[in-house]
Write a protein that holds these residues in place. Structure first.
Motif, PDB file in Angstrom:
ATOM      1  N   ASP A   1       0.816  -1.221   0.000  1.00  0.00           N
ATOM      2  CA  ASP A   1       0.000   0.000   0.000  1.00  0.00           C
ATOM      3  C   ASP A   1       0.847   1.267   0.000  1.00  0.00           C
ATOM      4  OD1 ASP A   1      -2.422  -1.275  -0.095  1.00  0.00           O
ATOM      5  OD2 ASP A   1      -2.731  -1.274   2.068  1.00  0.00           O
ATOM      6  N   ASP A   2       2.063   1.176   0.511  1.00  0.00           N
ATOM      7  CA  ASP A   2       2.969   2.319   0.542  1.00  0.00           C
ATOM      8  C   ASP A   2       3.872   2.366  -0.679  1.00  0.00           C
ATOM      9  OD1 ASP A   2       2.037   3.223   3.060  1.00  0.00           O
ATOM     10  OD2 ASP A   2       3.270   1.704   4.065  1.00  0.00           O
ATOM     11  N   ASP A   3       3.570   1.519  -1.683  1.00  0.00           N
ATOM     12  CA  ASP A   3       4.337   1.423  -2.919  1.00  0.00           C
ATOM     13  C   ASP A   3       5.769   0.946  -2.681  1.00  0.00           C
ATOM     14  OD1 ASP A   3       4.334   1.549  -5.717  1.00  0.00           O
ATOM     15  OD2 ASP A   3       5.369   3.479  -5.713  1.00  0.00           O
ATOM     16  N   ARG A   4       5.973   0.188  -1.615  1.00  0.00           N
ATOM     17  CA  ARG A   4       7.283  -0.421  -1.358  1.00  0.00           C
ATOM     18  C   ARG A   4       7.283  -1.835  -1.903  1.00  0.00           C
ATOM     19  NH1 ARG A   4       9.289  -1.072   4.209  1.00  0.00           N
ATOM     20  NH2 ARG A   4       7.295  -2.150   4.378  1.00  0.00           N
ATOM     21  N   ALA A   5       8.385  -2.225  -2.494  1.00  0.00           N
ATOM     22  CA  ALA A   5       8.497  -3.571  -3.051  1.00  0.00           C
ATOM     23  C   ALA A   5       8.490  -4.618  -1.941  1.00  0.00           C
ATOM     24  CB  ALA A   5       9.771  -3.696  -3.871  1.00  0.00           C
ATOM     25  N   VAL A   6       7.611  -5.596  -2.078  1.00  0.00           N
ATOM     26  CA  VAL A   6       7.613  -6.749  -1.180  1.00  0.00           C
ATOM     27  C   VAL A   6       7.892  -8.029  -1.975  1.00  0.00           C
ATOM     28  CG1 VAL A   6       6.139  -5.699   0.556  1.00  0.00           C
ATOM     29  CG2 VAL A   6       5.093  -6.948  -1.353  1.00  0.00           C
ATOM     30  N   GLY A   7       8.231  -7.862  -3.241  1.00  0.00           N
ATOM     31  CA  GLY A   7       8.582  -8.982  -4.101  1.00  0.00           C
ATOM     32  C   GLY A   7       8.928  -8.478  -5.485  1.00  0.00           C
ATOM     33  N   TYR A   8       9.508  -9.350  -6.269  1.00  0.00           N
ATOM     34  CA  TYR A   8       9.863  -8.970  -7.642  1.00  0.00           C
ATOM     35  C   TYR A   8      10.016 -10.216  -8.490  1.00  0.00           C
ATOM     36  CZ  TYR A   8      14.596 -10.398  -6.302  1.00  0.00           C
ATOM     37  OH  TYR A   8      15.678 -11.132  -5.858  1.00  0.00           O
ATOM     38  N   VAL A   9       9.941 -10.011  -9.787  1.00  0.00           N
ATOM     39  CA  VAL A   9      10.325 -11.025 -10.752  1.00  0.00           C
ATOM     40  C   VAL A   9      11.190 -10.338 -11.803  1.00  0.00           C
ATOM     41  CG1 VAL A   9       8.270 -10.745 -12.227  1.00  0.00           C
ATOM     42  CG2 VAL A   9       9.539 -12.901 -12.253  1.00  0.00           C
ATOM     43  N   VAL A  10      12.256 -10.999 -12.191  1.00  0.00           N
ATOM     44  CA  VAL A  10      13.133 -10.497 -13.250  1.00  0.00           C
ATOM     45  C   VAL A  10      13.402 -11.640 -14.210  1.00  0.00           C
ATOM     46  CG1 VAL A  10      14.232  -8.700 -11.857  1.00  0.00           C
ATOM     47  CG2 VAL A  10      15.210 -11.014 -11.885  1.00  0.00           C
ATOM     48  N   GLY A  11      13.728 -11.292 -15.441  1.00  0.00           N
ATOM     49  CA  GLY A  11      13.961 -12.340 -16.423  1.00  0.00           C
ATOM     50  C   GLY A  11      14.893 -11.901 -17.521  1.00  0.00           C
ATOM     51  N   ALA A  12      15.285 -12.867 -18.310  1.00  0.00           N
ATOM     52  CA  ALA A  12      16.077 -12.630 -19.517  1.00  0.00           C
ATOM     53  C   ALA A  12      15.410 -13.380 -20.657  1.00  0.00           C
ATOM     54  CB  ALA A  12      17.511 -13.116 -19.334  1.00  0.00           C
ATOM     55  N   ALA A  13      15.171 -12.687 -21.753  1.00  0.00           N
ATOM     56  CA  ALA A  13      14.460 -13.295 -22.884  1.00  0.00           C
ATOM     57  C   ALA A  13      15.309 -14.323 -23.606  1.00  0.00           C
ATOM     58  CB  ALA A  13      14.005 -12.217 -23.861  1.00  0.00           C
ATOM     59  N   ASP A  14      16.610 -14.107 -23.665  1.00  0.00           N
ATOM     60  CA  ASP A  14      17.536 -15.011 -24.335  1.00  0.00           C
ATOM     61  C   ASP A  14      18.712 -15.238 -23.394  1.00  0.00           C
ATOM     62  OD1 ASP A  14      19.717 -16.047 -25.857  1.00  0.00           O
ATOM     63  OD2 ASP A  14      18.820 -15.302 -27.697  1.00  0.00           O
ATOM     64  N   THR A  15      18.755 -16.392 -22.771  1.00  0.00           N
ATOM     65  CA  THR A  15      19.762 -16.659 -21.741  1.00  0.00           C
ATOM     66  C   THR A  15      21.169 -16.595 -22.295  1.00  0.00           C
ATOM     67  OG1 THR A  15      18.203 -18.022 -20.498  1.00  0.00           O
ATOM     68  CG2 THR A  15      20.547 -18.371 -20.058  1.00  0.00           C
ATOM     69  N   ARG A  16      21.390 -17.105 -23.484  1.00  0.00           N
ATOM     70  CA  ARG A  16      22.734 -17.069 -24.071  1.00  0.00           C
ATOM     71  C   ARG A  16      23.188 -15.622 -24.281  1.00  0.00           C
ATOM     72  NH1 ARG A  16      20.608 -21.488 -27.349  1.00  0.00           N
ATOM     73  NH2 ARG A  16      21.701 -23.460 -26.891  1.00  0.00           N
ATOM     74  N   GLU A  17      22.314 -14.813 -24.874  1.00  0.00           N
ATOM     75  CA  GLU A  17      22.655 -13.411 -25.122  1.00  0.00           C
ATOM     76  C   GLU A  17      22.879 -12.671 -23.802  1.00  0.00           C
ATOM     77  OE1 GLU A  17      20.608  -9.372 -26.928  1.00  0.00           O
ATOM     78  OE2 GLU A  17      19.826 -11.331 -27.545  1.00  0.00           O
ATOM     79  N   PHE A  18      22.038 -12.952 -22.816  1.00  0.00           N
ATOM     80  CA  PHE A  18      22.169 -12.307 -21.516  1.00  0.00           C
ATOM     81  C   PHE A  18      23.511 -12.649 -20.874  1.00  0.00           C
ATOM     82  CE2 PHE A  18      21.386 -12.241 -16.874  1.00  0.00           C
ATOM     83  CZ  PHE A  18      21.021 -10.906 -16.730  1.00  0.00           C
ATOM     84  N   ALA A  19      23.908 -13.916 -20.945  1.00  0.00           N
ATOM     85  CA  ALA A  19      25.195 -14.324 -20.381  1.00  0.00           C
ATOM     86  C   ALA A  19      26.353 -13.613 -21.071  1.00  0.00           C
ATOM     87  CB  ALA A  19      25.351 -15.837 -20.485  1.00  0.00           C
TER      88      ALA A  19
END
Length: 201
Positions: A64-82
């Motif tokens: 309610d206070d707009d503080r993060a209580v969780g997140y998700v992050v990702g990479a669309a192409d794992t090889r390129e990200f690495a």
């Protein structure tokens, strides 16, 4: 009440908050604060690069206070990200955390070793499930379908980029997480592993 929104990846206060969430969920879903002498190591290894290099695939569960209580992050192409991490993320960390800079035998030493020699996924997994994700929720963000909503937000963003499948690693001691992923439709990505899961989008 909680809401899901894009992570403010250029806001130092929010990034610090997300780093804190990473540490407080870094022990098989529990608090890893007491496990590391340097609390920055864990999020620098497992979160920072996604905020810096894939900001469009970073989403926050906010209270309610707009503080993060969780997140998700990702990479669309794992090889390129690495490959990008090797060029744009790891070099600076290797200077900050040289080999031998952490207490021998400590959890910190293991993370420093990962900075210098990052792990890699089997090619068969990357061929079948090219994208990947990391998701973490504080206890106050768990339940009520929040985890599912976070993942579905990321899934939609990945589909918009033409991604058809992704993988993730699971700490097998976190049986609640394993059950959650299996309920969503994740299945073992390789027959000879019990920690690597994949799903078609």
């Amino acid at each position: 009440m909680t809401t899901i929104r894009p992570a403010r990846t250029t806001d130092a206060t929010e990034v610090a908050r997300l780093y804190d969430v990473c540490v407080r969920t870094g022990a098989a879903g529990g608090d890893a604060t007491d496990l590391y002498a340097n609390p920055l190591l864990l999020p620098e290894v497992y979160l920072g690069a996604y905020l810096a290099l894939e900001p469009g695939l970073a989403f926050v569960l906010a209270d309610d206070d707009d503080r993060a209580v969780g997140y998700v992050v990702g990479a669309a192409d794992t090889r390129e990200f690495a490959a990008r991490c090797e060029r744009e993320w790891w070099p600076a960390l290797r200077e900050r955390f040289p080999l031998g800079s952490a207490e021998p035998g400590s959890a910190d030493e293991k993370l420093v070793a990962l900075i210098h020699t990052p792990g890699s996924m089997p090619e068969a997994v990357l061929d079948r499930y090219p994208a990947h994700l990391h998701v973490d929720l504080l206890p106050e963000g768990q339940g009520g379908g929040n985890g599912r909503r976070l993942l579905e937000t990321l899934f939609d963003a990945l589909r918009a980029r033409g991604v058809t499948a992704l993988h993730l690693g699971v700490d097998t001691s976190n049986t609640q997480a394993v059950g959650f992923y299996e309920h969503l439709g994740f299945r073992l990505a390789l027959p000879d592993t019990d920690w690597l899961y994949g799903i078609d989008l």
